[in-house]
Structure formats: C-alpha cells, structure tokens
Design a protein around this motif. Structure first.
Motif, PDB file in Angstrom:
ATOM      1  N   PHE A 361       0.819  -1.213   0.000  1.00  0.00           N
ATOM      2  CA  PHE A 361       0.000   0.000   0.000  1.00  0.00           C
ATOM      3  C   PHE A 361       0.854   1.266   0.000  1.00  0.00           C
ATOM      4  N   ALA A 362       2.036   1.197   0.592  1.00  0.00           N
ATOM      5  CA  ALA A 362       2.957   2.329   0.472  1.00  0.00           C
ATOM      6  C   ALA A 362       3.360   2.520  -0.988  1.00  0.00           C
ATOM      7  N   PHE A 363       3.633   1.420  -1.659  1.00  0.00           N
ATOM      8  CA  PHE A 363       4.009   1.476  -3.077  1.00  0.00           C
ATOM      9  C   PHE A 363       2.864   2.010  -3.929  1.00  0.00           C
ATOM     10  N   VAL A 364       1.633   1.580  -3.630  1.00  0.00           N
ATOM     11  CA  VAL A 364       0.463   2.039  -4.392  1.00  0.00           C
ATOM     12  C   VAL A 364       0.271   3.544  -4.236  1.00  0.00           C
ATOM     13  N   GLY A 365       0.429   4.056  -3.012  1.00  0.00           N
ATOM     14  CA  GLY A 365       0.285   5.492  -2.786  1.00  0.00           C
ATOM     15  C   GLY A 365       1.309   6.300  -3.562  1.00  0.00           C
ATOM     16  N   ILE A 366       2.560   5.843  -3.532  1.00  0.00           N
ATOM     17  CA  ILE A 366       3.625   6.534  -4.276  1.00  0.00           C
ATOM     18  C   ILE A 366       3.368   6.449  -5.776  1.00  0.00           C
ATOM     19  N   LEU A 367       2.969   5.272  -6.232  1.00  0.00           N
ATOM     20  CA  LEU A 367       2.728   5.055  -7.659  1.00  0.00           C
ATOM     21  C   LEU A 367       1.599   5.952  -8.173  1.00  0.00           C
ATOM     22  N   ALA A 368       0.515   6.058  -7.401  1.00  0.00           N
ATOM     23  CA  ALA A 368      -0.613   6.903  -7.808  1.00  0.00           C
ATOM     24  C   ALA A 368      -0.204   8.369  -7.861  1.00  0.00           C
ATOM     25  N   PHE A 369       0.631   8.798  -6.905  1.00  0.00           N
ATOM     26  CA  PHE A 369       1.094  10.193  -6.904  1.00  0.00           C
ATOM     27  C   PHE A 369       1.973  10.481  -8.120  1.00  0.00           C
ATOM     28  N   VAL A 370       2.897   9.574  -8.409  1.00  0.00           N
ATOM     29  CA  VAL A 370       3.798   9.766  -9.551  1.00  0.00           C
ATOM     30  C   VAL A 370       3.001   9.799 -10.857  1.00  0.00           C
ATOM     31  N   ALA A 371       2.049   8.878 -11.002  1.00  0.00           N
ATOM     32  CA  ALA A 371       1.229   8.838 -12.218  1.00  0.00           C
ATOM     33  C   ALA A 371       0.413  10.116 -12.365  1.00  0.00           C
ATOM     34  N   SER A 372      -0.163  10.592 -11.264  1.00  0.00           N
ATOM     35  CA  SER A 372      -0.958  11.824 -11.303  1.00  0.00           C
ATOM     36  C   SER A 372      -0.095  13.017 -11.691  1.00  0.00           C
ATOM     37  N   SER A 373       1.111  13.072 -11.141  1.00  0.00           N
ATOM     38  CA  SER A 373       2.021  14.179 -11.459  1.00  0.00           C
ATOM     39  C   SER A 373       2.435  14.139 -12.925  1.00  0.00           C
ATOM     40  N   CYS A 374       2.705  12.945 -13.443  1.00  0.00           N
ATOM     41  CA  CYS A 374       3.105  12.812 -14.847  1.00  0.00           C
ATOM     42  C   CYS A 374       1.969  13.187 -15.793  1.00  0.00           C
ATOM     43  N   LEU A 375       0.735  12.872 -15.388  1.00  0.00           N
ATOM     44  CA  LEU A 375      -0.425  13.195 -16.227  1.00  0.00           C
ATOM     45  C   LEU A 375      -0.875  14.640 -16.052  1.00  0.00           C
ATOM     46  N   GLY A 376      -0.336  15.310 -15.032  1.00  0.00           N
ATOM     47  CA  GLY A 376      -0.685  16.705 -14.799  1.00  0.00           C
ATOM     48  C   GLY A 376      -2.063  16.909 -14.213  1.00  0.00           C
ATOM     49  N   VAL A 377      -2.581  15.912 -13.468  1.00  0.00           N
ATOM     50  CA  VAL A 377      -3.906  16.051 -12.853  1.00  0.00           C
ATOM     51  C   VAL A 377      -3.748  16.484 -11.402  1.00  0.00           C
ATOM     52  N   ALA A 378      -4.823  17.049 -10.848  1.00  0.00           N
ATOM     53  CA  ALA A 378      -4.788  17.533  -9.470  1.00  0.00           C
ATOM     54  C   ALA A 378      -4.549  16.377  -8.506  1.00  0.00           C
ATOM     55  N   THR A 379      -3.637  16.590  -7.563  1.00  0.00           N
ATOM     56  CA  THR A 379      -3.305  15.534  -6.608  1.00  0.00           C
ATOM     57  C   THR A 379      -2.881  16.135  -5.275  1.00  0.00           C
ATOM     58  N   PRO A 380      -3.206  15.472  -4.162  1.00  0.00           N
ATOM     59  CA  PRO A 380      -2.651  15.890  -2.869  1.00  0.00           C
ATOM     60  C   PRO A 380      -1.135  15.673  -2.863  1.00  0.00           C
ATOM     61  N   SER A 381      -0.483  16.089  -1.792  1.00  0.00           N
ATOM     62  CA  SER A 381       0.964  15.924  -1.688  1.00  0.00           C
ATOM     63  C   SER A 381       1.328  14.441  -1.599  1.00  0.00           C
ATOM     64  N   LEU A 382       2.601  14.149  -1.837  1.00  0.00           N
ATOM     65  CA  LEU A 382       3.082  12.770  -1.762  1.00  0.00           C
ATOM     66  C   LEU A 382       2.829  12.180  -0.382  1.00  0.00           C
ATOM     67  N   LEU A 383       3.081  12.973   0.661  1.00  0.00           N
ATOM     68  CA  LEU A 383       2.898  12.480   2.027  1.00  0.00           C
ATOM     69  C   LEU A 383       1.437  12.128   2.292  1.00  0.00           C
ATOM     70  N   LYS A 384       0.521  12.962   1.796  1.00  0.00           N
ATOM     71  CA  LYS A 384      -0.906  12.688   2.000  1.00  0.00           C
ATOM     72  C   LYS A 384      -1.349  11.453   1.220  1.00  0.00           C
ATOM     73  N   MET A 385      -0.889  11.321  -0.016  1.00  0.00           N
ATOM     74  CA  MET A 385      -1.253  10.145  -0.811  1.00  0.00           C
ATOM     75  C   MET A 385      -0.717   8.870  -0.161  1.00  0.00           C
ATOM     76  N   LEU A 386       0.500   8.958   0.363  1.00  0.00           N
ATOM     77  CA  LEU A 386       1.101   7.811   1.043  1.00  0.00           C
ATOM     78  C   LEU A 386       0.300   7.447   2.291  1.00  0.00           C
ATOM     79  N   ALA A 387      -0.081   8.459   3.065  1.00  0.00           N
ATOM     80  CA  ALA A 387      -0.844   8.220   4.300  1.00  0.00           C
ATOM     81  C   ALA A 387      -2.226   7.654   3.987  1.00  0.00           C
ATOM     82  N   ILE A 388      -2.889   8.198   2.967  1.00  0.00           N
ATOM     83  CA  ILE A 388      -4.229   7.724   2.593  1.00  0.00           C
ATOM     84  C   ILE A 388      -4.184   6.248   2.208  1.00  0.00           C
ATOM     85  N   SER A 389      -3.229   5.896   1.356  1.00  0.00           N
ATOM     86  CA  SER A 389      -3.136   4.519   0.884  1.00  0.00           C
ATOM     87  C   SER A 389      -2.718   3.567   2.002  1.00  0.00           C
ATOM     88  N   LEU A 390      -1.721   3.961   2.790  1.00  0.00           N
ATOM     89  CA  LEU A 390      -1.174   3.069   3.815  1.00  0.00           C
ATOM     90  C   LEU A 390      -2.153   2.849   4.963  1.00  0.00           C
TER      91      LEU A 390
END
Length: 446
Positions: A361-390
């Motif tokens: 789940f840590a990996f999933v949170g990081i992966l979703a953040f990286v994908a969102s950043s690459c696609l240029g879509v709105a995303t919470p911070s890396l720390l928040k995405m990691l916390a939400i997923s984990l």
C-alpha cells in the motif's frame, strides 16, 4: 557481626557463581538470539510466499494503476451516462469472484492430485472453464438489474434498465473470455513448473480483471451510445438495446437451468454453492458503487483519487484472495482445524498479510502520486497520498484477515467448499470495506 560475616560470605559465593566478561556474554547470548531465531524461522517457513507473492502483487499494482488511469479518463463518459460508476465496483469484483475462485479450485485440485492440464470434456479444467463462463453471463445480467434497482432506491439519476444490462453483459463477456484464457495459462504453467497457485494466482487474476474490466465497460458503453443514436425499432417498436437485453436474460436463465439440472455432480455443486453467494456479493459490491457514485463530484475534482481507487482495491482483493486460498487449501488437507480462535499457524498467516500490506500500500500510494504528477492532474501531496493509501490499506487488511478466517471455517463446518464461497464473499466485502476505509481516510487528510 556473625550475621554481617555470613552476609559477606554469601555475596562472595554469589560473585563466584556469576560468570563475568566473555563468559557472561555467552550466557546472555541465547536470550538475545532467541527472538532473532524466531524471526528467521518465521521468514523461512513462509519463504515460498515471500518469494512468489511480491511479483504478483507488484503486477497487480501496475495493472491496477492502468485501470485507475483509465477510470480517471472516463469522467466524461461517467457524466454522459449517469449511474455508470455504480456498475464499475461490482463488475470488477465479479471478475475477481468468478475467476479467483476458479484458480483457487484448480490450486486445491493440484494439492489433492486431481488436476490434469488438458481441456478434454469432463476434465477438471474443462468443467471449471464452462462453469466460469456461465457464471459470468448470469452474474452480468444480475449486476445490470441490481445497479438499476438500487440506483432508483437511493434516488440516483441513472440510465435505463436495458442500458445497464447491455453494458454489464457485453463488458462481462469481453473481459470474461480474456480472464479465462489467463486463468488457464497460469494454471497449466503453474502445474508444469510446480508453483503453489495459492500464493500467486489470485493477485494475477485480480490485476488482470482490473486491467480489462474498465476498458471492456467503456467499450460496452460506447456500443450503447451508438445503438441509441441509431434508434432502430424492431417488433412493434422494441429498441435494439431492449431486444438484446431480453436475449441476454433468456440465455442467462437457460444457463442456470442447465447448470442446476446437469448430471455432473461437480458442476452442479459449483452452481448450487456459487450463485447464491455471488448474488449476495453482487449486492454488497453494488453498495460500494452507490457510495462511490454519491461521491462522484468530489472524486472528479481530485482525479488522483480515481487513479488510486483501482490499484488500492485490487491489492485489497489480492491479499484477501491469497489468504482465502491458503486457508481453503489448509482446511482441505487438514493442516488447520476450524477453531473459534485462530491457531498459531493462522495467526502467522495474518502477520504475513500485514507485512505484505505495509509495502504494497505504500508502493500504491507513491505510484498513484507519480502517475498523477506525470499526467498533470490535481493531486494531494506525496505524504498525503502515502498516508491515505497506507492507513486505508492497514485498516482493510485487519478486516480481511478476520473475515477470511471466519468465513472459511463457517463454510467448511457447514460442508460447503471454501473455494466457492470464501474468495467471492471476501472480495465483495473487501470492496465495500475498502471503499469505506479509503473515503474515511480521505476525509481525514483532504
């Protein structure tokens, strides 16, 4: 004085008896090493699982990510066809329910020495392939009807009943054929290479289901829109969409009758045990879809969460599938007894699920953040995405550990096959609980 002298003599004797320096370290060493040896023994006992499961779980993360990206790009279709989001969680779960149960049954047959890697009629592989395709059609019709009924019950604006059934069945047939091919390939390959299917088949099927279901539903939705534009009327004003829906319902009823009246006891048992359980699962997963549809505006506003949902739920289902398949096999071969309180072996399996969950789940949170950043879509911070997923993942893992065990032992005690009941029910419950856990944690951080 005599007492003092006696006390001094006792201290001298104790001092002589106590080892010092290097000898003292040797005496203390076993106490310090004992926990380390237990940890080493733990990882050695589950070495096959730790060696085989991570690959399939990582595969599940990446394919789930592709499904999430596809879902985030479907926002226009979700707005064009109101209520379509209701169908997505149960459709994804149904693929996992049917085909994870398929590979679990095949894995159990390998443990019992009954598996044969051929598709000859009457063989184990042929029976399960036939049943899985039939259940796919039957459940697709049920899901379409449930989506409409429950949307109306909750006052949600949605498309017509025949529209839901058409999308559900077309999407189910397309993805079902693909998943059946993957399940057969994994089973035969695992048999030839002496793999333990319980450790890896469920994540592979779950991830493949995530990857093919959303594109299949999208394609079916496009077909619905095209047919509506054609506006063809047949047999006294009956639309082509309605006619196809009636045809699908008739074929599904025919499959039910054939399955329940067949002379093949193994096939009949799968139908008898699976259909009621899959119907319950369909209701549970449709509730998850209802909850997601209610939060649609919020999800569309934060597309990164839409990207996160499929890999998150996919990993929840994969972990639940691994544990359920292992418990089912252990109950069948007698290494675990159906007790009220989980024994040490079952508790050790729970611990393995937690260890895998933390990393996955840590990996999933990081992966979703990286994908969102690459696609240029709105995303919470890396720390928040990691916390939400984990945090959401750990909460859901706690649920699936307990639910997997008690559902497995209850079905076993009542003489049912855990392969037919545990995985479908766990997958569906995990979808509902996973969505609730994820939305709960999102409300804390966003």
């Amino acid at each position: 004085m005599a007492e003092l002298k006696d006390g001094m003599e006792m201290q001298k004797e104790q001092k002589k008896a106590q080892p010092s320096g290097f000898c003292s370290a040797l005496v203390a060493t076993p106490i310090r090493i004992a926990p380390i040896s237990k940890v080493t023994s733990f990882f050695r006992n589950f070495s096959d699982l730790f060696r085989q499961a991570p690959f399939s779980l990582l595969f599940c993360s990446f394919t789930g990510l592709l499904a999430g990206i596809g879902l985030s790009l479907m926002t226009g279709m979700l707005e064009l066809l109101p209520g379509l989001l209701i169908l997505i969680p149960p459709a994804i779960a149904m693929r996992g329910n049917v085909y994870s149960a398929l590979v679990s049954r095949l894995g159990t047959s390998m443990h019992l020495g009954l598996f044969s890697p051929t598709l000859r009629k009457g063989g184990m592989l042929y029976q399960n392939a036939y049943v899985s395709l039939s259940l796919t059609l039957i459940l697709s019709v049920i899901l379409g009807a449930l989506a409409k009924i429950m949307a109306d019950a909750f006052g949600i604006s949605c498309i017509s009943l025949q529209g839901f059934i058409l999308i559900s069945v077309l999407g189910g047939i397309i993805s079902g054929i693909i998943l059946l091919g993957i399940a057969i390939l994994v089973s035969i390959t695992g048999y030839n290479r002496n793999w333990d299917l319980d450790n890896m088949s469920s994540p592979i099927i779950t991830s493949a289901g995530d990857m093919v279901t959303i594109p299949s539903l999208y394609l079916a939705a496009v077909v619905l829109l095209k047919l509506n534009l054609l506006n063809i009327r047949i047999m006294g004003g009956l639309s082509l969409v309605a006619l196809l829906s009636i045809l699908f319902i008739a074929v599904a009823l025919f499959c039910v009758l054939i399955g329940l009246r067949t002379n093949d006891a193994a096939v009949r048992r799968i139908f008898v045990e699976s259909i009621p359980m899959l119907f319950i699962c369909a209701i549970l997963c449709t509730l998850a879809g209802i909850r997601m549809d209610m939060a649609l505006e919020r999800l569309i506003a934060i597309p990164s969460i839409l990207i996160l949902i499929p890999p998150f739920l996919g990993e929840c289902n994969a972990l639940g599938g691994i544990l359920s398949a292992r418990l089912s096999s252990m109950l069948h071969i007698g290494t675990v007894s159906p007790k009220r309180v989980p024994d040490k072996l079952v508790s050790a399996n729970f611990a393995v699920m937690y260890i895998l969950a933390v990393f996955v789940f840590a990996f999933v949170g990081i992966l979703a953040f990286v994908a969102s950043s690459c696609l240029g879509v709105a995303t919470p911070s890396l720390l928040k995405m990691l916390a939400i997923s984990l945090i959401g993942g750990i909460l859901c893992t706690t649920f699936l550990n307990l639910a997997s065990y008690y559902i497995a032992i209850l079905s076993f005690r009542f003489g049912l096959d855990p392969d037919n009941d545990t995985i479908p029910l766990i997958t569906s419950l995990t979808d509902v609980v996973g969505v609730l856990c994820l939305l709960f944690v999102i409300s804390l951080f966003i």
